[in-house]
Design an enzyme around this catalytic site. Structure first.
Site, mmCIF file in Angstrom:
data_model
loop_
_atom_site.group_PDB
_atom_site.id
_atom_site.type_symbol
_atom_site.label_atom_id
_atom_site.label_comp_id
_atom_site.label_asym_id
_atom_site.label_seq_id
_atom_site.Cartn_x
_atom_site.Cartn_y
_atom_site.Cartn_z
ATOM 1 N N ASN A 55 0.867 -1.185 0.000
ATOM 2 C CA ASN A 55 0.000 0.000 0.000
ATOM 3 C C ASN A 55 0.902 1.233 0.000
ATOM 4 O O ASN A 55 1.466 1.587 1.028
ATOM 5 C CB ASN A 55 -0.882 -0.044 1.267
ATOM 6 C CG ASN A 55 -1.714 1.211 1.429
ATOM 7 O OD1 ASN A 55 -1.808 2.041 0.521
ATOM 8 N ND2 ASN A 55 -2.334 1.365 2.602
ATOM 9 N N LYS A 82 0.097 4.246 -0.394
ATOM 10 C CA LYS A 82 -0.590 5.426 0.145
ATOM 11 C C LYS A 82 -0.375 6.643 -0.783
ATOM 12 O O LYS A 82 -0.160 6.465 -1.975
ATOM 13 C CB LYS A 82 -0.132 5.713 1.575
ATOM 14 C CG LYS A 82 -0.219 4.461 2.469
ATOM 15 C CD LYS A 82 -0.143 4.774 3.914
ATOM 16 C CE LYS A 82 -0.093 3.471 4.703
ATOM 17 N NZ LYS A 82 -0.176 3.663 6.125
ATOM 18 N N HIS A 97 -9.610 0.750 4.947
ATOM 19 C CA HIS A 97 -8.332 0.999 5.640
ATOM 20 C C HIS A 97 -8.606 1.915 6.840
ATOM 21 O O HIS A 97 -9.451 2.815 6.757
ATOM 22 C CB HIS A 97 -7.332 1.647 4.671
ATOM 23 C CG HIS A 97 -5.951 1.696 5.231
ATOM 24 N ND1 HIS A 97 -5.555 2.650 6.136
ATOM 25 C CD2 HIS A 97 -4.873 0.889 5.038
ATOM 26 C CE1 HIS A 97 -4.280 2.422 6.475
ATOM 27 N NE2 HIS A 97 -3.852 1.362 5.823
ATOM 28 N N GLU A 144 -7.089 4.380 7.959
ATOM 29 C CA GLU A 144 -6.940 5.819 7.678
ATOM 30 C C GLU A 144 -8.208 6.363 7.036
ATOM 31 O O GLU A 144 -8.611 7.498 7.283
ATOM 32 C CB GLU A 144 -5.705 6.055 6.780
ATOM 33 C CG GLU A 144 -4.417 5.853 7.572
ATOM 34 C CD GLU A 144 -3.210 5.456 6.753
ATOM 35 O OE1 GLU A 144 -3.248 5.561 5.512
ATOM 36 O OE2 GLU A 144 -2.207 5.021 7.363
ATOM 37 N N GLU A 176 -5.342 -5.336 10.536
ATOM 38 C CA GLU A 176 -4.379 -4.260 10.742
ATOM 39 C C GLU A 176 -4.696 -3.528 12.046
ATOM 40 O O GLU A 176 -5.539 -2.620 12.053
ATOM 41 C CB GLU A 176 -4.450 -3.260 9.584
ATOM 42 C CG GLU A 176 -4.109 -3.842 8.231
ATOM 43 C CD GLU A 176 -3.510 -2.796 7.310
ATOM 44 O OE1 GLU A 176 -2.408 -3.024 6.821
ATOM 45 O OE2 GLU A 176 -4.135 -1.735 7.110
ATOM 46 N N GLY A 183 2.189 2.220 10.757
ATOM 47 C CA GLY A 183 3.097 3.369 10.602
ATOM 48 C C GLY A 183 3.731 3.823 11.906
ATOM 49 O O GLY A 183 4.302 4.906 11.974
ATOM 50 N N SER A 191 3.414 -2.215 10.393
ATOM 51 C CA SER A 191 4.864 -2.147 10.576
ATOM 52 C C SER A 191 5.582 -3.458 10.271
ATOM 53 O O SER A 191 6.523 -3.842 10.959
ATOM 54 C CB SER A 191 5.197 -1.647 11.989
ATOM 55 O OG SER A 191 4.658 -0.351 12.181
#
Ligand code: PEP
Length: 256
Positions: free
Chosen positions: A9, A11, A101, A103, A173, A179, A218
């Protein structure tokens, strides 16, 4: 037996020049045999949707590398300024789309219902959703991890039926690991993956056993092997480390 999968991904990172150099670098490593056996691990690259046609054009025939998008609309066409439909993604050669996701859920207020509507549209149009689920740090500390993940899964099953998981990939996730450099331990990740499989299997055993469940949060070359060795972890959804061709290839190798 389930095939492993590693999806990158990217992003909202990079320029078209950087995207192309990343693909060229990865393809070179794959062709040299440094990204694992493509019969054992499927690779999906998810660049910005703007770069999808260029990325696609650099993938050699038979490389086994697929392209995915990072989001899509739940609508097919019409007055939806700024949105991209799954049919547009299919039109430029996308086979996968990341949906839900964390985010998008946190920064763009995508509710379970919105994510489920997008998953339904993707499945009906023939593109495979990579459905992201996972708990926040606060939810993990409160001991409600499985409750949160099951609520996110149930939104899909309620709208699309349990068969939807036969046409999807799930990515667990944990939000606190995305991140941040913090990775779930293989034991923590395996426990949730087993929980996801058992939730789906209790509704449809065949679908549950065949479901590819990726871990994301991560993942790096240094921790991929121990995560991917777990029984219910079928590969990874990789953010930061997918922006480095060598690191990403090593993660693919660990899965393959
Ligand atoms: C992600 O955003 O899907 C992700 C897993 O990111 P990272 O690998 O950087 O934690």
């Amino acid at each position: 037996m389930r095939k492993a999968m590693v999806a990158g991904n990217w992003k909202m990172n990079g320029s078209s020049k950087e995207a192309l150099s990343l693909v060229r670098g990865f393809v070179e490593l794959q062709q040299a045999g440094d990204a694992g056996d493509s019969n054992k691990v499927g690779v999906v690259l998810c660049p910005s949707e703007l770069y999808i046609p260029q990325v696609k054009s650099l993938l050699p025939e038979g490389s086994g590398i697929a392209v995915g998008a990072q989001n899509a609309s739940d609508k097919l066409s019409g007055a939806h300024t700024g949105e991209v439909s799954v049919e547009m993604l299919l039109d430029v050669g996308c086979e996968y789309v990341i949906l839900g996701h964390s985010e998008r859920r946190a920064l763009y207020a995508e509710s379970d219902a919105v994510v489920a509507a997008k998953v339904r549209q993707a499945i009906e149009s023939g593109i495979t959703p990579i459905l992201c689920v996972g708990e926040s740090q606060q939810e993990r500390e409160a001991g409600v991890t499985m409750g949160v993940v099951e609520r996110q899964l149930a939104a899909i099953a309620d709208l699309c039926g349990i068969e939807a998981f036969g046409k999807s990939v799930v990515a667990y996730e944990p939000v606190w690991a995305i991140g941040t450099g913090l990775t779930a331990t293989p034991e923590q990740a395996q426990a949730v993956h087993a929980g996801i499989r058992s939730w789906v299997s209790s509704r449809d055993a065949v679908v549950g056993q065949g479901l590819q469940i990726l871990y994301g949060g991560s993942v790096k070359a240094s921790n991929a092997e121990s995560l991917f060795a777990c029984e219910d972890i079928d590969g990874g959804l990789i953010g930061g480390a997918s922006l480095d061709a060598g690191e990403f290839a090593a993660i693919c190798r660990a899965a393959g």
